[in-house]
Scaffold this motif. Structure first.
Motif, PDB file in Angstrom:
ATOM      1  N   ALA A  58       0.809  -1.222   0.000  1.00 51.32           N
ATOM      2  CA  ALA A  58       0.000   0.000   0.000  1.00 51.32           C
ATOM      3  C   ALA A  58       0.845   1.276   0.000  1.00 51.32           C
ATOM      4  N   ASP A  59       2.154   1.151   0.166  1.00 53.43           N
ATOM      5  CA  ASP A  59       3.043   2.319   0.143  1.00 53.43           C
ATOM      6  C   ASP A  59       3.129   2.849  -1.287  1.00 53.43           C
ATOM      7  N   PRO A  60       2.957   4.141  -1.495  1.00 52.07           N
ATOM      8  CA  PRO A  60       3.013   4.706  -2.850  1.00 52.07           C
ATOM      9  C   PRO A  60       4.308   4.395  -3.608  1.00 52.07           C
ATOM     10  N   TYR A  61       5.391   4.139  -2.911  1.00 53.46           N
ATOM     11  CA  TYR A  61       6.634   3.761  -3.595  1.00 53.46           C
ATOM     12  C   TYR A  61       6.508   2.417  -4.315  1.00 53.46           C
ATOM     13  N   THR A  62       5.646   1.526  -3.808  1.00 53.40           N
ATOM     14  CA  THR A  62       5.549   0.187  -4.392  1.00 53.40           C
ATOM     15  C   THR A  62       4.966   0.209  -5.796  1.00 53.40           C
ATOM     16  N   PRO A  63       3.771   0.750  -6.016  1.00 51.21           N
ATOM     17  CA  PRO A  63       3.265   0.758  -7.392  1.00 51.21           C
ATOM     18  C   PRO A  63       4.089   1.645  -8.333  1.00 51.21           C
ATOM     19  N   ALA A  64       4.769   2.646  -7.767  1.00 49.87           N
ATOM     20  CA  ALA A  64       5.616   3.508  -8.604  1.00 49.87           C
ATOM     21  C   ALA A  64       6.910   2.799  -8.995  1.00 49.87           C
ATOM     22  N   ASN A  65       7.230   1.706  -8.286  1.00 48.98           N
ATOM     23  CA  ASN A  65       8.415   0.902  -8.586  1.00 48.98           C
ATOM     24  C   ASN A  65       9.693   1.739  -8.571  1.00 48.98           C
ATOM     25  N   VAL A  66       9.861   2.508  -7.506  1.00 51.41           N
ATOM     26  CA  VAL A  66      11.038   3.384  -7.394  1.00 51.41           C
ATOM     27  C   VAL A  66      12.056   2.883  -6.382  1.00 51.41           C
ATOM     28  N   ALA A  67      11.778   1.722  -5.762  1.00 53.38           N
ATOM     29  CA  ALA A  67      12.705   1.183  -4.765  1.00 53.38           C
ATOM     30  C   ALA A  67      12.576  -0.332  -4.720  1.00 53.38           C
ATOM     31  N   GLU A  68      13.678  -0.973  -4.339  1.00 52.58           N
ATOM     32  CA  GLU A  68      13.654  -2.398  -4.038  1.00 52.58           C
ATOM     33  C   GLU A  68      13.588  -2.528  -2.518  1.00 52.58           C
ATOM     34  N   TRP A  69      12.759  -3.438  -2.036  1.00 53.40           N
ATOM     35  CA  TRP A  69      12.523  -3.616  -0.608  1.00 53.40           C
ATOM     36  C   TRP A  69      13.140  -4.928  -0.143  1.00 53.40           C
ATOM     37  N   THR A  70      13.909  -4.887   0.924  1.00 53.25           N
ATOM     38  CA  THR A  70      14.449  -6.090   1.549  1.00 53.25           C
ATOM     39  C   THR A  70      13.902  -6.164   2.968  1.00 53.25           C
ATOM     40  N   ILE A  71      13.212  -7.242   3.267  1.00 52.07           N
ATOM     41  CA  ILE A  71      12.559  -7.421   4.559  1.00 52.07           C
ATOM     42  C   ILE A  71      13.352  -8.425   5.384  1.00 52.07           C
ATOM     43  N   ARG A  72      13.631  -8.033   6.625  1.00 53.94           N
ATOM     44  CA  ARG A  72      14.292  -8.950   7.553  1.00 53.94           C
ATOM     45  C   ARG A  72      13.631  -8.820   8.910  1.00 53.94           C
ATOM     46  N   GLU A  73      13.180  -9.947   9.448  1.00 59.15           N
ATOM     47  CA  GLU A  73      12.633  -9.900  10.805  1.00 59.15           C
ATOM     48  C   GLU A  73      13.779  -9.571  11.745  1.00 59.15           C
ATOM     49  N   TRP A  74      13.483  -8.734  12.726  1.00 58.45           N
ATOM     50  CA  TRP A  74      14.520  -8.183  13.605  1.00 58.45           C
ATOM     51  C   TRP A  74      14.134  -8.433  15.045  1.00 58.45           C
ATOM     52  N   ASN A  75      15.076  -8.878  15.839  1.00 55.92           N
ATOM     53  CA  ASN A  75      14.845  -9.137  17.259  1.00 55.92           C
ATOM     54  C   ASN A  75      15.704  -8.203  18.103  1.00 55.92           C
ATOM     55  N   PRO A  76      15.233  -6.983  18.348  1.00 53.27           N
ATOM     56  CA  PRO A  76      16.019  -6.055  19.168  1.00 53.27           C
ATOM     57  C   PRO A  76      16.120  -6.569  20.599  1.00 53.27           C
ATOM     58  N   LEU A  77      17.300  -6.436  21.174  1.00 49.86           N
ATOM     59  CA  LEU A  77      17.517  -6.910  22.535  1.00 49.86           C
ATOM     60  C   LEU A  77      17.579  -5.798  23.564  1.00 49.86           C
ATOM     61  N   MET A  78      18.031  -4.607  23.149  1.00 48.67           N
ATOM     62  CA  MET A  78      18.172  -3.500  24.088  1.00 48.67           C
ATOM     63  C   MET A  78      17.693  -2.212  23.432  1.00 48.67           C
ATOM     64  N   GLY A  79      17.228  -1.299  24.271  1.00 43.29           N
ATOM     65  CA  GLY A  79      16.787  -0.007  23.789  1.00 43.29           C
ATOM     66  C   GLY A  79      15.406   0.348  24.291  1.00 43.29           C
ATOM     67  N   PRO A  80      14.963   1.549  23.997  1.00 39.80           N
ATOM     68  CA  PRO A  80      13.697   2.034  24.551  1.00 39.80           C
ATOM     69  C   PRO A  80      12.449   1.302  24.032  1.00 39.80           C
ATOM     70  N   TRP A  81      12.565   0.543  22.938  1.00 39.15           N
ATOM     71  CA  TRP A  81      11.390  -0.176  22.425  1.00 39.15           C
ATOM     72  C   TRP A  81      11.171  -1.499  23.139  1.00 39.15           C
ATOM     73  N   ILE A  82      12.154  -1.903  23.956  1.00 41.92           N
ATOM     74  CA  ILE A  82      12.077  -3.200  24.596  1.00 41.92           C
ATOM     75  C   ILE A  82      11.220  -3.084  25.861  1.00 41.92           C
ATOM     76  N   THR A  83      10.253  -3.964  25.965  1.00 40.84           N
ATOM     77  CA  THR A  83       9.419  -3.996  27.159  1.00 40.84           C
ATOM     78  C   THR A  83       9.537  -5.375  27.785  1.00 40.84           C
ATOM     79  N   GLY A  84       9.378  -5.414  29.079  1.00 41.52           N
ATOM     80  CA  GLY A  84       9.520  -6.643  29.848  1.00 41.52           C
ATOM     81  C   GLY A  84       8.542  -7.667  29.520  1.00 41.52           C
TER      82      GLY A  84
END
Length: 93
Positions: A67-93
């Motif tokens: 649904a991102d406008p960049y996708t149908p415009a075909n102006v970028a290649e997307w690489t998806i990687r699942e990410w497991n952050p271990l430390m930082g403000p986004w980490i909750t107990g």
């Protein structure tokens, strides 16, 4: 919920990308307001960008990216990687 690091590599048609960029940024901002995007921004050399998403799974993320406008415009290649952050403000107990 899973977190994903998504790298965009911009294609050679800079004019086309810049024409679509306002719509892309508006879409990204709407996702950030909903908590779907945790961080985003272009690389300093403007060759691409990094976006950190939070989504139920990779299939859901692919729908969001489609649904991102960049996708149908075909102006970028997307690489998806699942990410497991271990430390930082986004980490909750």
């Amino acid at each position: 919920m899973a977190r994903f690091a998504v790298e965009l590599v911009f294609g050679p048609d800079r004019e086309k990308r810049l024409a679509v960029r306002p719509e892309h940024r508006e879409y990204i901002a709407s996702l950030a307001e909903k908590g779907v995007i945790l961080a985003s921004g272009p690389y300093a050399d403007d060759a691409g960008a990094l976006i950190i998403y939070e989504a139920a799974d990779e299939a859901s993320l692919k729908e969001i990216i489609a649904a991102d406008p960049y996708t149908p415009a075909n102006v970028a290649e997307w690489t998806i990687r699942e990410w497991n952050p271990l430390m930082g403000p986004w980490i909750t107990g």
